[in-house]
Design a protein around this motif. Structure first.
Motif, mmCIF file in Angstrom:
data_model
loop_
_atom_site.group_PDB
_atom_site.id
_atom_site.type_symbol
_atom_site.label_atom_id
_atom_site.label_comp_id
_atom_site.label_asym_id
_atom_site.label_seq_id
_atom_site.Cartn_x
_atom_site.Cartn_y
_atom_site.Cartn_z
ATOM 1 N N ASN A 160 57.302 25.439 58.940
ATOM 2 C CA ASN A 160 57.270 24.236 58.271
ATOM 3 C C ASN A 160 55.893 23.725 58.478
ATOM 4 O OD1 ASN A 160 59.782 24.109 56.824
ATOM 5 N ND2 ASN A 160 60.826 23.529 58.838
ATOM 6 N N LEU A 161 54.885 24.308 58.761
ATOM 7 C CA LEU A 161 53.563 23.973 58.894
ATOM 8 C C LEU A 161 52.621 24.826 57.869
ATOM 9 C CD1 LEU A 161 53.109 24.217 62.627
ATOM 10 C CD2 LEU A 161 53.234 22.051 61.295
ATOM 11 N N THR A 162 51.580 24.012 57.245
ATOM 12 C CA THR A 162 50.809 24.868 56.665
ATOM 13 C C THR A 162 49.798 25.792 57.618
ATOM 14 O OG1 THR A 162 48.810 23.303 57.191
ATOM 15 C CG2 THR A 162 50.322 22.776 54.905
ATOM 16 N N ALA A 163 49.041 26.871 56.959
ATOM 17 C CA ALA A 163 48.259 27.690 57.711
ATOM 18 C C ALA A 163 47.267 26.798 58.632
ATOM 19 C CB ALA A 163 47.784 28.661 56.846
ATOM 20 N N SER A 164 46.689 26.000 58.085
ATOM 21 C CA SER A 164 45.782 24.978 58.632
ATOM 22 C C SER A 164 46.392 24.300 60.049
ATOM 23 C CB SER A 164 45.283 23.892 57.860
ATOM 24 O OG SER A 164 44.366 22.812 58.574
ATOM 25 N N GLU A 165 47.560 23.560 59.562
ATOM 26 C CA GLU A 165 48.194 22.932 60.644
ATOM 27 C C GLU A 165 48.671 23.891 61.954
ATOM 28 O OE1 GLU A 165 50.768 19.525 58.215
ATOM 29 O OE2 GLU A 165 51.579 21.354 58.542
ATOM 30 N N ALA A 166 48.979 25.093 61.666
ATOM 31 C CA ALA A 166 49.599 26.210 62.715
ATOM 32 C C ALA A 166 48.217 26.700 63.502
ATOM 33 C CB ALA A 166 50.173 27.271 61.986
ATOM 34 N N HIS A 167 47.040 26.712 62.911
ATOM 35 C CA HIS A 167 45.907 27.032 63.428
ATOM 36 C C HIS A 167 45.429 25.834 64.412
ATOM 37 C CE1 HIS A 167 44.864 31.191 62.068
ATOM 38 N NE2 HIS A 167 45.291 30.732 60.843
ATOM 39 N N SER A 168 45.643 24.869 63.975
ATOM 40 C CA SER A 168 45.418 23.590 64.806
ATOM 41 C C SER A 168 46.021 23.633 66.299
ATOM 42 C CB SER A 168 45.428 22.300 64.344
ATOM 43 O OG SER A 168 47.023 22.112 64.134
ATOM 44 N N TYR A 169 47.035 24.428 66.313
ATOM 45 C CA TYR A 169 47.697 24.389 67.599
ATOM 46 C C TYR A 169 46.986 25.384 68.545
ATOM 47 C CZ TYR A 169 51.773 21.421 66.787
ATOM 48 O OH TYR A 169 52.600 20.538 66.393
ATOM 49 N N LEU A 170 46.664 26.747 67.768
ATOM 50 C CA LEU A 170 45.837 27.784 68.497
ATOM 51 C C LEU A 170 44.826 27.380 69.319
ATOM 52 C CD1 LEU A 170 46.259 30.762 65.934
ATOM 53 C CD2 LEU A 170 47.495 30.428 67.911
ATOM 54 N N THR A 171 43.941 26.398 68.548
ATOM 55 C CA THR A 171 42.646 26.026 69.012
ATOM 56 C C THR A 171 42.663 25.014 70.273
ATOM 57 O OG1 THR A 171 42.412 24.093 67.373
ATOM 58 C CG2 THR A 171 41.557 26.418 66.585
ATOM 59 N N ARG A 172 43.891 24.549 70.543
ATOM 60 C CA ARG A 172 44.111 23.611 71.512
ATOM 61 C C ARG A 172 44.842 24.302 72.779
ATOM 62 N NH1 ARG A 172 40.315 20.552 69.443
ATOM 63 N NH2 ARG A 172 40.833 20.254 67.062
ATOM 64 N N VAL A 173 45.108 25.392 72.931
ATOM 65 C CA VAL A 173 45.614 25.960 73.745
ATOM 66 C C VAL A 173 44.587 26.428 74.888
ATOM 67 C CG1 VAL A 173 47.223 28.037 74.671
ATOM 68 C CG2 VAL A 173 47.717 26.465 72.406
ATOM 69 N N PRO A 174 44.631 26.103 76.092
ATOM 70 C CA PRO A 174 43.635 26.846 76.896
ATOM 71 C C PRO A 174 43.674 28.336 77.532
ATOM 72 C CG PRO A 174 44.876 25.207 78.052
ATOM 73 C CD PRO A 174 45.250 25.151 76.802
ATOM 74 N N GLN A 175 42.881 28.957 77.909
ATOM 75 C CA GLN A 175 43.017 30.317 78.436
ATOM 76 C C GLN A 175 43.982 30.435 79.386
ATOM 77 O OE1 GLN A 175 39.211 31.821 79.494
ATOM 78 N NE2 GLN A 175 38.559 32.374 77.336
ATOM 79 N N SER A 176 44.157 29.366 80.277
ATOM 80 C CA SER A 176 45.154 29.691 81.418
ATOM 81 C C SER A 176 46.738 29.427 80.829
ATOM 82 C CB SER A 176 44.817 28.681 82.423
ATOM 83 O OG SER A 176 45.151 27.277 81.916
ATOM 84 N N SER A 177 46.660 29.294 79.750
ATOM 85 C CA SER A 177 48.140 28.809 79.186
ATOM 86 C C SER A 177 48.710 29.885 78.236
ATOM 87 C CB SER A 177 48.137 27.289 78.538
ATOM 88 O OG SER A 177 47.872 26.444 79.261
#
Length: 256
Positions: A160-177
């Protein structure tokens, strides 16, 4: 001659039951999680083996439950410090109108399934302790917002997300997570506008990323009548030609 009286031993004070504190989770007894079913263990192991894990299945295969189980397991061991829940908020059919209150009051009703899963996993007595480590992030507020370090992020209903919205989550997750994603293509409320296939293709084959599709014959927990009715409904919608379908030819995946 009278015998000397024996002194009675001093009374021992009853020890007070101390609270057990484990990694920030406070309980009057040892903190434990429920056990996974045998068929759910490979799914949990899959989540452990990737930094970004995507689980796709029909409704009723407990993908949200297993991801929350793994998140709480990591929280309890100290691997994670926080659980971040991300879920698109879409109303089915007619809207319920303006909702008064602050953001958390507006979103609580959409997170009930997560609260129920937490209760099943740790028991009702420990729910509040776990909830102090849980926060909800709305998709609309992700631009410029980085998730906390050493968190596990659960992105539910990615269909229920567009591809752009889904990618916005990826870019907000730090390396330690770690990022746990799940979705069900048959419940794409965006219809043909769903970005699921584009998103899966873009992350496919990347090191540290895994995509798994659950076998409904193994994982389905719903009543047989409901499963059959759902199949009939999907078949009807496909005939109408306006039904979003998962394109498995566009990405690499394993079956569990």
């Amino acid at each position: 001659m009278s015998q000397p009286k024996k002194k009675s031993p001093p009374k021992r004070e009853a020890k007070k039951k101390e609270k057990v504190v484990e990694h920030g989770l406070t309980s009057n007894r040892e903190f434990k999680t429920a056990e996974l079913k045998k068929h759910q263990i490979p799914v949990s192991n899959f989540l452990k083996s990737n930094d970004i894990s995507v689980i796709l299945s029909d409704a009723g295969c407990s993908k949200d439950f297993v991801q929350m189980y793994r998140a709480i397991e990591g929280l309890n061991s100290g691997e994670f410090k926080r659980i971040i829940i991300c879920k698109p908020i879409l109303e089915i059919g007619k809207g319920i109108g303006f909702m008064p209150g602050i953001l958390s009051e507006k979103t609580d009703m959409y997170l009930k399934s997560f609260y129920d899963n937490i209760s099943k996993i740790v028991g009702r007595d420990n729910v509040n302790a776990v909830m102090t480590k849980v926060q909800f992030e709305h998709v609309g507020f992700q631009r410029g917002n980085t998730m906390p370090e050493q968190s596990v992020v659960i992105l539910s209903e990615v269909q229920n997300l567009t591809a752009s919205e889904a990618h916005s989550y990826l870019t907000r997750v730090p390396q330690s997570s770690k990022l746990f994603i799940n979705g069900d293509a048959s419940q794409a409320d965006l219809g043909m506008k769903s970005g699921l296939n584009d998103f899966l293709e873009s992350i496919s084959g990347v090191n540290g990323v895994g995509i798994a599709i659950l076998d409904p014959n193994v994982h389905q927990m719903r009543r047989k009548e409901i499963v059959e009715i759902t199949k009939n409904y999907i078949a009807i919608q496909k005939k109408k030609g306006n039904f979003f379908e998962l394109d498995k030819t566009r990405f690499e995946y394993i079956e569990l």
